[in-house]
Enzyme design. Structure first.
Site, PDB file in Angstrom:
ATOM      1  N   ASP A 186      -7.350  10.414  14.359  1.00 26.41           N
ATOM      2  CA  ASP A 186      -8.642   9.852  14.768  1.00 26.41           C
ATOM      3  C   ASP A 186      -9.773  10.480  13.955  1.00 26.41           C
ATOM      4  OD1 ASP A 186     -10.673   8.596  16.162  1.00 26.41           O
ATOM      5  OD2 ASP A 186     -10.523   9.906  17.907  1.00 26.41           O
TER       6      ASP A 186
ATOM      7  N   HIS B 108     -14.245   4.702  10.895  1.00 27.74           N
ATOM      8  CA  HIS B 108     -15.140   5.852  11.008  1.00 27.74           C
ATOM      9  C   HIS B 108     -14.499   7.063  10.350  1.00 27.74           C
ATOM     10  CE1 HIS B 108     -13.483   8.418  14.347  1.00 27.74           C
ATOM     11  NE2 HIS B 108     -13.034   7.282  14.855  1.00 27.74           N
TER      12      HIS B 108
ATOM     13  N   ILE C 251       0.865  -1.183   0.000  1.00 27.50           N
ATOM     14  CA  ILE C 251       0.000   0.000   0.000  1.00 27.50           C
ATOM     15  C   ILE C 251       0.900   1.232   0.000  1.00 27.50           C
ATOM     16  CG2 ILE C 251      -1.794   1.243   1.242  1.00 27.50           C
ATOM     17  CD1 ILE C 251      -2.675  -1.471   0.063  1.00 27.50           C
TER      18      ILE C 251
ATOM     19  N   GLU D  34     -19.440   8.070  14.624  1.00 30.55           N
ATOM     20  CA  GLU D  34     -18.802   7.173  15.602  1.00 30.55           C
ATOM     21  C   GLU D  34     -18.517   7.909  16.897  1.00 30.55           C
ATOM     22  OE1 GLU D  34     -15.312   5.290  17.679  1.00 30.55           O
ATOM     23  OE2 GLU D  34     -15.570   7.300  16.858  1.00 30.55           O
TER      24      GLU D  34
END
Length: 319
Positions: free
Chosen positions: A139, A127, A46, A173
């Site tokens: 995050d 999320h 990747i 989320e």
């Protein structure tokens, strides 16, 4: 040439380790016995440049939309539109699933890769929303980028697995797993049975990273661990986010789940710093849920490793 040969060797060793560890684990139905390990095509690397390109796009979207990509805010929908456009161009069948939370419309994005047994579905998800305080790059733009780039790698390779592949980006989320719970609650009993595994990536580029693997399903767990064993990177069982991310709704209805995590507000111990590097006595992510969670708040080494681990595990479990 040397780097390419080394990477191939690492992947072969990881694959062997994964099947050796999981050959007698029958609970998920991924393998049927010591002689059942199939020949599996090695997952492609990747590209880190592609991953960081996605992070830069998510950062730009947040900057242009009040500094965040939170549920019900324009930055979230712009993030979803960015991901959807990439998947549509790559040949996926995409759908936007709408729900309501806090009086605001929320959206899940589901992408299906054509082919594979529809009665045996392997899913990977992350999320897509941030908290309102910031851009949410670790995050969870890191998890979103890893899942997106793995999906795009499937397309580039024209991968034709035995099982059907489905990818998901969840909304809300941060408000209590609202989007993923809405999706799972909307599945029929038969549809739930068809999902043979769900892989969750939430915070996979923490700047002071640990390498944590979910221990919910033994086959998925050992496949991830086998990959890391091939790299010579030790792992630990994930405990900080247990039940706090989008795998929980799947697990609660009996769907096998697994995933990766690099730590949030917990503090890295001296023993962990000794084996992983980084700084002991400091949180894995000092910018967790803060405005400083920007593109400067990411370990690209951790992001690269976790993205490759996801691709390896997806290829292995779906072949």
């Amino acid at each position: 040439m040397t780097a390419t040969l080394t990477r191939r060797t690492v992947r072969r060793r990881a694959l062997i380790a994964a099947f050796a560890a999981g050959a007698t684990l029958l609970t998920s139905g991924f393998v049927t016995g010591p002689t059942a390990a199939p020949k599996v095509a090695a997952a492609p690397d990747i590209p880190l440049a592609n991953l960081t390109g996605h992070l830069n796009q998510f950062q730009s979207i947040a900057t242009a939309n009040g500094g965040n990509r939170a549920h019900g805010r324009p930055g979230y929908r712009a993030s979803l539109d960015y991901v959807k456009a990439k998947l549509d161009a790559a040949g996926y069948t995409t759908s936007i699933r709408t729900f309501t939370s806090g009086g605001r419309a929320g959206y899940n994005l589901i992408a299906d890769w054509p082919g594979g047994d529809p009665n045996q579905v392997i899913m990977a998800g992350a999320h897509l929303d941030s908290v309102a305080a910031g851009a949410g790059i670790n995050d969870n733009a890191t998890g979103s980028a890893a899942v997106l780039e793995t999906a795009l790698a499937v397309s580039r390779a024209q991968f034709r697995p035995t099982k059907h592949l489905r990818f998901a980006w969840w909304g809300a989320e941060e408000l209590g797993l609202v989007g993923s719970r809405n999706y799972v609650n909307g599945l029929s009993a038969a549809d739930r049975t068809r999902i043979k595994g769900y892989l969750n990536l939430d915070m996979v580029g923490s700047p002071n990273p640990g390498y944590f693997v979910y221990d919910d399903d033994p086959v998925i767990e050992q496949t991830f661990k086998g990959y890391y064993a091939g790299l010579g990177v030790p792992t630990e069982i994930e405990t900080e986010g247990d039940g706090r991310s989008d795998h929980a709704p799947f697990k609660n209805v009996g769907i096998p789940v697994g995933g990766l995590f690099t730590g949030a507000g917990y503090v890295k111990s001296a023993a962990q710093a000794a084996k992983w590097g980084g700084t002991s006595g400091v949180a894995f992510d000092r910018c967790y849920h803060r405005a400083c969670d920007t593109t400067a708040n990411v370990s690209t080494t951790a992001l690269d490793r976790n993205s490759d681990a996801l691709a390896h595990t997806l290829w292995t479990l779906s072949s």
